[in-house]
Design an enzyme around this catalytic site. Structure first.
Site: not given
Ligand SMILES: NC(=O)c1ccc[n+]([C@@H]2O[C@H](COP(=O)([O-])OP(=O)(O)OC[C@H]3O[C@@H](n4cnc5c(N)ncnc54)[C@H](OP(=O)(O)O)[C@@H]3O)[C@@H](O)[C@H]2O)c1
Length: 246
Positions: A13-14, A156, A159-160, A189
């Site tokens: 998810g880079a 979710y 999974a977490k 976030i």
């Molecule tokens: N933002 C929050 O409030 C929050 C809070 C707690 C935990 N988290 C966790 O933090 C992590 C990152 O979240 P984020 O907020 O940065 O999310 P984001 O902005 O939606 O980015 C998600 C990233 O994951 C990639 N991804 C999704 N499905 C994938 C798959 N099947 N294989 C490979 N890559 C995949 C996406 O790629 P594409 O763009 O190509 O789809 C994107 O690069 C997640 O695990 C989320 O559960 C987030």
């Protein structure tokens, strides 16, 4: 601080949000980054352009972490070319919210497959490469949803929570080999991940946070970079909360 020169890091998810901030931080501190993403080619292209000065150290690959065979194939190519890996950040994640009684099997399964099984598969194939050099850092991005249980997030949360169980187990399995395994647990976030929240929901959730604001991807990345560094050598099997006090 946190010098990563000569280090190889895999970040899932880079290309967006937290993973993007982690990739930028690692690149700026000298690491070679192998970034996996799901399907958003434009986001990958944007990151590649943004990091042009680090281009020789950035490889972006479209690879669904939920696809076991695709991940295995990718690791085989990686090992043939690079032999070992120093850092794995299991960050790829998705949400498909629905009340449990109304949730379809596909939404349940896909969230488990990406968030939990993806973490398992990526870690399973990284560990042998870390064992070869008796050094490694694995950091998985979990969530306070794992124990708070927000409405509509049964898949979710499960999974977490599973990621935390896997982390604590794997940490013990590889501790003697100088491989550390930890989670970070970000609160709200500001990324695309919560982009579907209405202004009203954002206001409500902000009030829940003692610091009265959402965090930034960079604030989460800083914590991940610390756990990924050599300095975090005696920290393993833990969950670091980055929640503004939630
Ligand atoms: N933002 C929050 O409030 C929050 C809070 C707690 C935990 N988290 C966790 O933090 C992590 C990152 O979240 P984020 O907020 O940065 O999310 P984001 O902005 O939606 O980015 C998600 C990233 O994951 C990639 N991804 C999704 N499905 C994938 C798959 N099947 N294989 C490979 N890559 C995949 C996406 O790629 P594409 O763009 O190509 O789809 C994107 O690069 C997640 O695990 C989320 O559960 C987030």
């Amino acid at each position: 601080m946190n010098d990563f020169h000569g280090r190889k890091a895999i970040v899932t998810g880079a290309t967006r949000g937290i993973g993007r901030a982690v990739s930028l931080g690692l690149l700026e501190r000298g690491a070679a980054v192998f970034g996996l993403y799901g399907s958003d080619e434009q986001a990958a292209q944007r990151l590649a352009e943004e990091c042009r000065e680090h281009a020789p150290r950035l490889t972006l690959v479209r690879c669904d972490v939920a696809d076991y065979q695709a991940v295995q194939n990718w690791y085989e190519g990686f090992e043939a070319e690079y032999d070992t890996v120093d850092i794995l950040v299991n960050n790829a994640g998705i949400r498909r919210d629905q009340l449990t009684a109304l949730m379809d099997r596909e939404s349940w399964q896909r969230v488990l497959d990406v968030n939990l099984t993806g973490t398992f598969t990526m870690s399973k194939f990284a560990v042998p490469l870390m064992l070869k050099q008796k050094y490694g850092r694995i950091i998985s991005v979990t969530s306070p949803a794992s124990y708070l249980g927000f409405l509509g997030q049964g898949n979710y949360a499960a999974a977490k929570a599973g990621q935390i169980g896997l982390t604590r187990t794997l940490a013990k399995e590889v501790a003697r080999k100088k491989i550390t395994v930890n989670c970070v647990s970000p609160g709200f976030i500001d990324t695309d991940f919560i982009g579907d929240l209405t202004e009203e929901q954002r206001t409500t959730y902000r009030k829940l946070v003692p610091m009265k604001r959402f965090g930034t991807a960079a604030e989460v990345a800083d914590a991940i970079l610390f756990l990924a560094s050599e300095k975090a050598s005696y920290i393993t099997g833990t969950v670091l909360e980055i929640t503004g006090g939630l």
